[in-house]
Structure formats: C-alpha cells, structure tokens
Design a protein around this motif. Structure first.
Motif, PDB file in Angstrom:
ATOM      1  N   ALA A 180       6.946 -25.980 -35.057  1.00  0.00           N
ATOM      2  CA  ALA A 180       5.674 -26.299 -35.825  1.00  0.00           C
ATOM      3  C   ALA A 180       5.624 -25.708 -37.047  1.00  0.00           C
ATOM      4  O   ALA A 180       5.416 -26.343 -38.082  1.00  0.00           O
ATOM      5  N   ILE A 181       5.500 -24.407 -37.007  1.00  0.00           N
ATOM      6  CA  ILE A 181       5.266 -23.577 -38.211  1.00  0.00           C
ATOM      7  C   ILE A 181       6.174 -23.689 -39.176  1.00  0.00           C
ATOM      8  O   ILE A 181       6.057 -23.937 -40.416  1.00  0.00           O
ATOM      9  N   GLY A 182       7.442 -23.606 -38.671  1.00  0.00           N
ATOM     10  CA  GLY A 182       8.778 -23.870 -39.680  1.00  0.00           C
ATOM     11  C   GLY A 182       8.739 -25.337 -40.232  1.00  0.00           C
ATOM     12  O   GLY A 182       8.789 -25.261 -41.385  1.00  0.00           O
ATOM     13  N   ALA A 183       8.501 -26.347 -39.614  1.00  0.00           N
ATOM     14  CA  ALA A 183       8.492 -27.477 -40.011  1.00  0.00           C
ATOM     15  C   ALA A 183       7.547 -27.986 -41.349  1.00  0.00           C
ATOM     16  O   ALA A 183       7.712 -28.366 -42.199  1.00  0.00           O
ATOM     17  N   ASP A 184       6.130 -27.207 -40.777  1.00  0.00           N
ATOM     18  CA  ASP A 184       5.095 -27.160 -41.726  1.00  0.00           C
ATOM     19  C   ASP A 184       5.419 -26.254 -43.137  1.00  0.00           C
ATOM     20  O   ASP A 184       5.069 -26.895 -44.150  1.00  0.00           O
ATOM     21  N   LEU A 185       6.251 -25.561 -42.940  1.00  0.00           N
ATOM     22  CA  LEU A 185       6.437 -24.641 -44.062  1.00  0.00           C
ATOM     23  C   LEU A 185       7.396 -25.331 -45.003  1.00  0.00           C
ATOM     24  O   LEU A 185       7.366 -25.169 -46.377  1.00  0.00           O
ATOM     25  N   ALA A 186       8.319 -25.866 -44.421  1.00  0.00           N
ATOM     26  CA  ALA A 186       9.192 -26.775 -45.050  1.00  0.00           C
ATOM     27  C   ALA A 186       8.778 -27.823 -46.062  1.00  0.00           C
ATOM     28  O   ALA A 186       8.767 -27.811 -47.170  1.00  0.00           O
ATOM     29  N   ASP A 209      15.340 -31.012 -30.798  1.00  0.00           N
ATOM     30  CA  ASP A 209      15.313 -32.299 -31.301  1.00  0.00           C
ATOM     31  C   ASP A 209      13.982 -32.890 -32.053  1.00  0.00           C
ATOM     32  O   ASP A 209      14.084 -33.556 -32.893  1.00  0.00           O
ATOM     33  N   GLY A 210      13.050 -32.048 -31.399  1.00  0.00           N
ATOM     34  CA  GLY A 210      11.748 -32.537 -32.122  1.00  0.00           C
ATOM     35  C   GLY A 210      11.488 -31.930 -33.459  1.00  0.00           C
ATOM     36  O   GLY A 210      10.795 -32.519 -34.236  1.00  0.00           O
ATOM     37  N   ARG A 212      13.928 -31.211 -35.395  1.00  0.00           N
ATOM     38  CA  ARG A 212      14.654 -32.325 -36.529  1.00  0.00           C
ATOM     39  C   ARG A 212      14.054 -33.279 -36.712  1.00  0.00           C
ATOM     40  O   ARG A 212      14.057 -34.056 -37.894  1.00  0.00           O
ATOM     41  N   GLY A 213      13.478 -33.969 -35.707  1.00  0.00           N
ATOM     42  CA  GLY A 213      12.519 -35.205 -35.738  1.00  0.00           C
ATOM     43  C   GLY A 213      11.400 -35.099 -36.717  1.00  0.00           C
ATOM     44  O   GLY A 213      11.323 -35.862 -37.802  1.00  0.00           O
ATOM     45  N   GLU A 214      10.919 -33.808 -36.750  1.00  0.00           N
ATOM     46  CA  GLU A 214       9.756 -33.646 -37.700  1.00  0.00           C
ATOM     47  C   GLU A 214      10.179 -33.563 -39.174  1.00  0.00           C
ATOM     48  O   GLU A 214       9.469 -34.218 -40.031  1.00  0.00           O
ATOM     49  N   LEU A 215      11.240 -32.873 -39.352  1.00  0.00           N
ATOM     50  CA  LEU A 215      11.862 -32.801 -40.651  1.00  0.00           C
ATOM     51  C   LEU A 215      12.311 -34.205 -41.241  1.00  0.00           C
ATOM     52  O   LEU A 215      11.958 -34.611 -42.472  1.00  0.00           O
ATOM     53  N   ALA A 216      12.959 -35.021 -40.324  1.00  0.00           N
ATOM     54  CA  ALA A 216      13.295 -36.307 -40.606  1.00  0.00           C
ATOM     55  C   ALA A 216      12.216 -37.193 -40.871  1.00  0.00           C
ATOM     56  O   ALA A 216      12.028 -38.056 -41.959  1.00  0.00           O
ATOM     57  N   GLU A 217      11.028 -36.973 -40.230  1.00  0.00           N
ATOM     58  CA  GLU A 217       9.900 -37.947 -40.355  1.00  0.00           C
ATOM     59  C   GLU A 217       9.227 -37.495 -41.887  1.00  0.00           C
ATOM     60  O   GLU A 217       8.643 -38.591 -42.384  1.00  0.00           O
ATOM     61  N   ALA A 218       9.157 -36.302 -42.124  1.00  0.00           N
ATOM     62  CA  ALA A 218       8.769 -35.969 -43.612  1.00  0.00           C
ATOM     63  C   ALA A 218       9.571 -36.328 -44.663  1.00  0.00           C
ATOM     64  O   ALA A 218       9.309 -35.875 -45.777  1.00  0.00           O
ATOM     65  N   GLY A 219      10.708 -36.826 -44.308  1.00  0.00           N
ATOM     66  CA  GLY A 219      11.646 -37.050 -45.481  1.00  0.00           C
ATOM     67  C   GLY A 219      12.340 -35.984 -45.982  1.00  0.00           C
ATOM     68  O   GLY A 219      12.820 -36.090 -47.174  1.00  0.00           O
ATOM     69  N   LEU A 220      12.818 -35.038 -45.172  1.00  0.00           N
ATOM     70  CA  LEU A 220      13.708 -33.894 -45.730  1.00  0.00           C
ATOM     71  C   LEU A 220      15.082 -33.891 -45.169  1.00  0.00           C
ATOM     72  O   LEU A 220      15.111 -34.397 -43.916  1.00  0.00           O
ATOM     73  N   PRO A 221      15.703 -33.663 -46.021  1.00  0.00           N
ATOM     74  CA  PRO A 221      17.358 -33.611 -45.423  1.00  0.00           C
ATOM     75  C   PRO A 221      17.526 -32.334 -44.773  1.00  0.00           C
ATOM     76  O   PRO A 221      16.793 -31.146 -45.049  1.00  0.00           O
ATOM     77  N   PHE A 222      18.561 -32.111 -43.750  1.00  0.00           N
ATOM     78  CA  PHE A 222      18.796 -30.882 -43.147  1.00  0.00           C
ATOM     79  C   PHE A 222      20.194 -30.681 -42.921  1.00  0.00           C
ATOM     80  O   PHE A 222      20.948 -31.867 -42.725  1.00  0.00           O
ATOM     81  N   VAL A 223      20.727 -29.436 -42.551  1.00  0.00           N
ATOM     82  CA  VAL A 223      21.900 -29.026 -42.237  1.00  0.00           C
ATOM     83  C   VAL A 223      21.641 -27.943 -41.201  1.00  0.00           C
ATOM     84  O   VAL A 223      21.491 -26.992 -41.679  1.00  0.00           O
TER      85      VAL A 223
END
Length: 480
Positions: A180-186, A209-210, A212-223
């Motif tokens: 959760a902290i990492g997704a918020d920092l992104a 999965d959760g 990656r889902g948080e990043l996708a919901e925030a509109g962020l691309p990821f690899v």
C-alpha cells in the motif's frame, strides 16, 4: 520584521545548494545544522556516520561535545518539516535540465531493510531484511527512485511500521502494508510532476495482484517481475507457471527463433549482448490481454535462472487490438526489456546512500528523527549530482572558449592532448576543487560508472537539451 542573522557558510559549492533551503528553517541554528549535517554526510567515510562522526568528534567519548549536541537537537528536537525539505529537493531536481524527469525514464519501487536492535525505536521489528536476505530485527523503508540510462535519484521514502506497533495489529485502521505504501508513493511521484514510461519493481511487488491492480486503477503503467514458479490457475494441459509458459514457446535456435525476437542489450563498458524476448500466454494473460507476460532471456533453450526475466505489464502490444484504446503508448519487446533493465539502478542506489552517505547509521528513536535523517541523506545525494553537472558544464564551457591550437614555427601542427573522461576511477580533489565538491565528484563517479548503457535509451523521449555525461573508459564499468 527582524533581519535574519547571517549563517556561517557551508564549504565550497555546498553553500549555494544549502541556501536554497533556508526559507524552510526558521532560526539560525536550524540553517547551520542543515549545513553541518550535509557536510558530515559528504565527508569521506572512515567509520559509521553517527552524530559523533558527522561532527568530527570521538566515538562515545565525544557524545557530549557541543557540536554533537547541536546536531542531536537539530535532528530530534528542532521544529522543521522533513516533507517540506524533500519537496524542495524535488523542486530543484525538476527545475534543473540535467536532472528533470522525462517520459523515457522509469519509476522504481523497492524496499530496503537495515538492522536495528531493541524495541523502543520507531518502525523496528522482526521482519524480512532484503539487503541481508533473511529476517531480523530492523527498520524497513519503502522507496521510489527515478532513473533513466544516465542518472538516478531517490524521490520519496516512507518507513514501514510493523503491525506490533498498532493496538489492533493488522486490523488497525492506521496499519499500512509495504504494498500500500509503494502504490501510494507511485501516485505521489506522478502528482509531484515526475514523468516516467512505467513503474518497475521486482517480484516481491510484481507477484501481488492487488498491488498491480492499485497501480492500474490509478492509471499508471507498470513492468514488474514474477517469480518463475508463481502458480496460476489454468486448464490441465495449459501452462501453470511463467516457466511453463516460456517453455511452451517455439525455439529452434538463433537461425529459427520461432516465437522469440532478438533484442540488443548494451552495457556501460561498450559491449552488447543479444537477448531474446517473447510474449507468452499464462491463464488469462496473453499478448493482447489486459496483462501481458513477457519473457526475456539470454538463452531461450535453457532459460538460465540468473539471465531470464519473467515480466508482467499492462502496456499494450504494438499493433494489437488494445493499442487504440489504451491510455499508455504501446511497448515493443525491446522497450519492455529496456524498462526492466533500468530497475537495477535501485541496487546501485543502495551502494551510494548506505555504503557512502550513512543511510542506516542513525542513532535516534523517534519517527520524525528517522524521517529527517533520511531526507537529509537524500539531499546530500542530490547535491552530488548538482555539483557534478555544474563541474561538467563548466569544463564544457572552458573547452568551447579555448582557442584552437595554431601551427608550430616549423609549420607542423601542435599535437592535441587526448580528451580523457571527465570522471576517473577514484576521482580525487584538485587545487581548484574545494570540499565537499571533490567528495561529491568521487561519489558521482561511482554512480555514473554503475549506470546502464545510454545506447539503450529511447531518444525520442529524451529532451535534446539534456546534458550528456562524458564517456567512461571501458575498464571502469561492467554493471548489468
């Protein structure tokens, strides 16, 4: 208003950098403490950078020295906000053309654990310490790093607080996981103006999965990387793990690669390697699905564990059905391989902030003091880049204004001296360099030497006005 009392200047060019933070400190003692702390962090390391080391006092016996007590008060008791200091640092990075982020860079999410004993220190707990590859008592901090093929620097850092620090454990509303902290920092990095091609992370984050889902919901691309044996539901004969999916791809050697495409990886020492990459199918993941599974390896026939990446991404395939409607530009197999290759910058980051700048050497217990120490280490790190680029550009200007050599008296042209690299192994201070510029230059030499090769960059996304680092001798680097 009463005029501010002048502050004793910091050594050399550190004063110009430190002065840009002066309005964030209300009193003279804070401005002086800021300069003294940065100068201590930048000093050559001969022992752990505790407060006595930063003040130049003896260990233990010098703890009561006035200079040590001033730094102790500045770090633990003085009233200043580390978030404001970090925000100012990021503003300076954004404003400098040499370090301003661009769309070809990568935002790397990772966490780092450091040993700390006892039970009274904020955030301490028995937990996994990735740096040591085992569990132990320590403090773990989730970090984001912005990087491209030529420069990298920390963006945000937030300590993770284990569940035992909360009254209701993991059920407490204030408890936050590292994911959760990492997704918020992104999200915070994007909101702060940091452009990037994608968010990258290792399998500790990519397998979730959760997350990656948080990043996708925030509109962020990821690899992100996956563990080779990460199990996925599938029908009986289908692939159940990324390794199974990779082995199902057709491969009959370099002359008949089947499903694989050759991608070139360039390294800082000048050599290149041919790797192979392919889109694989695993469960609901496929080349044209919402998630792509990309395998990149040095040998599709054997899939060597240390030279094979299993990557999941939400970037669409070029020419695929998802490309027209995707909010993110399509990414080829070579581009996805490039993005994850930049992720290794975070390993280089640990060498600088931990082995040189004393990231884990704090001897304070409160949450605010730990965050202040981390913010100050990041300021020292960013100053190193500012000092190196200033010196590099000054040398370029000197070279541009230097007159062309004429011919000798016998008509033979004078011999030109060879243009050597700006940075050399173990850079040392010269007569024209004042501490801490010589120290900053030496630190940045290590940073630049560890960089991925600039030949792998995406030129269309890197501003033409961005200064380029001087070439380094091949013997200096061989970092993958």
């Amino acid at each position: 208003m009463t005029r501010r009392r002048p502050c004793p200047p910091a050594p050399g060019p550190l004063e110009e950098y430190a002065a840009r933070f002066d309005d964030l400190f209300g009193v003279l003692a804070q401005r002086r403490g800021f300069r003294e702390y940065l100068a201590g962090l930048l000093a050559p390391r001969d022992r752990n950078k505790t407060l006595t080391a930063l003040a130049g006092a003896e260990p233990v016996a010098g703890a009561g020295h006035p200079a040590v007590q001033r730094l102790q008060f500045f770090l633990s008791e003085s009233r200043w906000d580390p978030e404001q200091v970090n925000a100012r640092r990021l503003e300076l990075l954004l404003a400098d053309p040499a370090t301003a982020p661009h769309g070809g860079g990568v935002l790397v999410i990772d966490d780092s654990g450091d040993r700390k004993d006892g039970t009274k220190t904020a955030h301490v707990g028995h937990q996994w310490l990735g740096r040591y590859g085992k569990t132990g008592s320590g403090v773990v901090t989730v970090t984001t790093v912005w990087a491209d093929e030529r420069v990298y620097y920390p963006v945000h850092a937030v300590p993770y607080t284990p569940a035992r620090h909360f009254a209701r454990g993991k059920g407490d509303p204030a408890f936050r996981t590292k994911l959760a902290i990492g997704a918020d920092l992104a999200v915070r990095a994007q909101a702060a103006g940091f452009a990037f091609r994608a968010v990258a992370a290792d399998s500790a984050y990519g397998d979730q999965d959760g997350f990656r889902g948080e990043l996708a919901e925030a509109g962020l691309p990821f690899v992100m990387a996956l563990k080779p044996r990460r199990g996925t539901w599938a029908y009986g004969p289908d692939a159940h793990t990324p390794v199974d999916a990779a082995r199902a791809l057709a491969w009959d050697g370099p002359d008949d690669p089947g499903d694989w495409q050759a991608v070139t990886r360039a390294f800082r020492d000048g050599h290149t390697e041919t790797w192979w990459a392919a889109d694989a199918a695993l469960g609901w993941w496929g080349p044209d699905g919402a998630r792509r599974l990309v395998v990149a390896t040095a040998d599709p026939g054997t899939l060597p564990p240390k030279a094979t990446w299993y990557l999941v991404t939400n970037l669409p395939r070029p020419g695929g059905p998802r490309e027209p409607d995707s909010p993110h530009p399509a990414a080829s197999l070579a581009e996805i391989t490039r993005i994850y290759g930049i992720r290794h910058w975070t390993e280089q980051s640990y060498k600088q902030v931990k082995d040189q700048l004393g990231w884990a050497d704090f001897q304070v217990r409160s949450d605010v003091a730990i965050r202040r120490h981390q913010a100050l280490v990041n300021c020292a790190f960013s100053f190193c880049w500012a000092a190196w680029f200033a010196d590099h550009l000054a040398q370029q200007r000197d070279a541009a204004t230097r007159p062309e050599p004429g011919r000798g008296e016998r008509g033979r042209p004078r011999r030109r001296s060879a243009a050597g690299p700006i940075l050399a192994a173990g850079a040392t201070g010269g007569a024209r360099l004042a501490f801490p510029l010589d120290r900053a230059t030496a630190l940045v030499a290590g940073m630049v030497q560890g960089a991925p090769a600039p030949a792998a960059a995406s030129p269309d996304r890197i501003p033409a006005s961005r200064p380029r680092p001087a070439p380094l001798h091949p013997e200096l680097t061989n970092y993958r």
